[in-house]
Write an enzyme that holds these catalytic residues in place. Structure first.
Site: not given
Ligand code: PEP
Ligand code: MG
Length: 600
Positions: A204, A347, A467-468, A478, A515
């Protein structure tokens, strides 16, 4: 003049220039002086203060000490039944009450003329070292209590919202890890770049750094043994490098040519009214991921249609802890107002227990698989209901979509729906104005992919969090730079998962928005389109690049690309084929360094 100063400085600097490889996680170049950050739950650095500020600093320390004592007293009351917990807490209380400790810290502040954080750290570090040297194992282990107490005071010092931390000009923030909250706290001070030992492309902090256009590198091994506060350095986020003690020539070279030109000025502005279509006429919607909503007007001008991801847990940074219902309502209303009719997807808190705060929080061995995101919210019904009420109230005459993070199936969706229904009824009965929200779910764990059809049926829209999803599909942390090479966005399993989710949303005629960071990369976007994706939400600084690409490609070609990689069996194979396809079809749409860049 500024550059001249840097040059002089480099000439005077006796240290030899050293080039250190690191992983670039935010593009750009910066030259500045390092500021080392310490601490865990609240990070801080050493500042020298002048005579006139010493008294204020002493008062700040005393207030923090009182706050920490009060907190411990409350915890002691709450845990009076648990003997072991009581023992630990009374040891910590004794330390906070110890006049010698307070006197030592105050003496440090006075004589060294430094900030309270640094004084607390210096004194407690010394205590910890003394304890660690003791022969008796039982007593030796009490050093952990000292660390706990120190952390508590340091956190209390951070609670003082009026006192801004002062960074020198051209500061480069350096931390083993850098918390997003630290970056948020220090953005007002205009740091120039970030260097960390740990982290990954989708951490993040680096997502934020890219939003703020701050150059950043990670994976700098053994960082704190190799640098000190005040050292001069160049952070080269293009070439995956940090140059310590740069020579005058190096500085000159960087100031003359500060890096590769990746901006696309011609398409930067005035896109607000333009529909974005591929050359064969398919409309693609671009939204923006916003952590600092005040930047939305710029994103709108670049062509963003609303906010596709607002991470509400960022309010914890802004309010330095759990935001109240009213603080939340105000923040949600503001962001919805900015986004206007295009709307915002908010979210619900995506946090782990440690960030959630509160008393007696036990550390989790494996927080990514622990009580986090919607699981944590459902476990704290009172606070979650309050967040839902804030969202409902803010959605009065505004367009707000609520997104549930980390759903693993449909039971969480049932639970959230019930809570929304009940809280709407509560507001209704109290005659408090509120609106209706649409409900969506993040698809970011493998079970949710397998349940995509059912999840789509139960929601108004879905968001794909790549991402997750990549982290959980490939079992690759990650945030861990040591496994960065295993974090493969183009792994065939990732593409299959995206295809399944895309098909489920198309079959049921519901919207799917991607996203994760993948959505903001011009390299991946054609593939996403080929897999059926039509809505992308990305970092503000990616919009111009992605727009330019989408405007220049045919949807038909993206479908062909997706079909071409469909039978590839490794991420490398897919990447090679994609590069070939890009070379054949789209070279003119890409920045010159595009193929050399493996940071995705
Ligand atoms: C993701 O996991 O792709 C996402 C958009 O949320 P975050 O990066 O906040 O986990
Ligand atoms: Mg996420």
């Amino acid at each position: 003049m500024k550059d001249q100063n840097k040059l002089e400085e480099a000439k005077l600097n006796g240290n030899r220039e050293v080039r250190v490889r690191a992983l670039g996680v935010s593009r750009g170049v910066a030259i500045g002086r390092l500021v080392l950050l310490y601490g865990s739950s609240r990070q801080f650095f050493k500042i020298e203060i002048d005579d006139s500020k010493v008294d204020a600093e002493l008062r700040r320390f005393r207030t923090a000490l009182t706050t920490a004592r009060r907190q411990l007293d409350r915890i002691a009351d709450a845990s009076s039944h648990a003997r072991s917990a009581g023992g630990i807490i009374s040891t910590q209380q004794a330390m906070l009450e110890d006049p010698e400790f307070a006197t030592e810290v105050e003496k440090f502040i006075r004589t060294d003329q430094i900030n309270a954080e640094w004084a607390v750290k210096s004194v407690t570090d010394r205590y910890v070292a003394q304890y660690k040297a003791l022969p008796d194992e039982y007593i030796r282990e009490r050093y952990a209590d000292i660390e706990d107490v120190a952390e508590r005071i340091l956190t209390s010092l951070g609670g003082d919202r009026r006192r801004r931390v002062r960074l020198g000009p051209d500061s480069i923030l350096v931390g083993r890890e850098l918390r997003p909250s630290t970056l948020v706290e220090l953005t007002g001070e205009s740091p120039k770049a970030l260097i960390t030992e740990h982290g990954g492309w989708t951490s993040h902090t680096f997502i934020l750094a890219r939003e703020l256009a701050l150059p950043a590198v990670t994976g700098f091994k053994n960082l704190f043994n190799r640098v000190k506060t005040g050292d001069t350095a160049v952070v080269d986020g293009y070439n995956n490098e940090v140059i310590l003690h740069p020579t005058a020539e190096t500085i000159l070279q960087y100031t003359r040519a500060p890096g590769k030109q990746v901006d696309i000025p011609a398409v930067r502005r005035n896109n607000s009214a333009k529909r974005l279509t591929t050359t064969d006429g398919t409309e693609i919607l671009i939204r923006v991921n916003m952590d600092f909503p005040s930047g939305y007007p710029d994103a709108y001008e670049l062509g963003a249609r609303g906010i596709g991801l607002y991470r509400s847990e960022f309010l914890f940074n802004q309010f330095k802890g759990f935001p109240s219902e009213t603080e939340q309502e105000t923040a949600y209303r503001e962001v919805a107002l900015l986004a206007g009719i295009d709307g915002v997807k908010i979210r619900t808190f995506d946090l782990g227990v440690e960030q959630w705060g509160g008393q007696n929080v036990s550390e989790e061995k494996n927080p990514a698989l622990g009580l986090r995101a919607i699981r944590l919210s459902l476990a704290h019904a009172k606070q979650f209901r309050s967040q839902i009420r804030a969202l409902l109230r803010a959605s009065h005459k505004r367009s707000i979509d609520v997104v549930i993070p980390m759903v693993s199936g449909i039971s969480e969706i049932y639970d959230v729906k019930q809570i929304i229904e009940r809280e709407s009824a509560v507001l209704e009965s109290r005659q408090i104005s509120h609106g209706e929200v649409r409900l969506g779910a993040m698809i970011e764990v493998p079970s949710a992919v397998l349940m995509a059809k059912e999840i789509v049926q139960q929601t108004d829209f879905i968001c794909l969090g790549t991402n997750d999803l990549i982290q959980y599909l490939l079992a690759v942390d990650r945030d861990n730079e040591n496994v960065a090479n295993w974090y493969r966005t183009l792994h065939p399993s990732v593409l299959r998962a995206i295809k399944m989710v895309s098909k489920a949303s198309t079959d049921l005629g519901k919207s799917l928005i991607v996203c994760g960071e993948m959505a903001g990369s011009p390299f991946y976007v054609p593939l996403l389109l080929g897999l059926g994706v039509r809505e992308l939400s990305m970092n503000i600084n990616s919009i111009a690049h992605v727009r330019r690409l989408v405007e220049g490609i045919k949807l038909k070609d993206t479908t062909e690309l997706a079909a071409e990689v469909n039978d590839c069996q490794t991420a490398d194979e897919i990447e090679d084929r994609m590069k070939q396809y890009f070379r054949d079809k789209w070279t003119s749409l890409l920045p010159p360094d595009f193929f050399a860049d493996r940071r995705r």
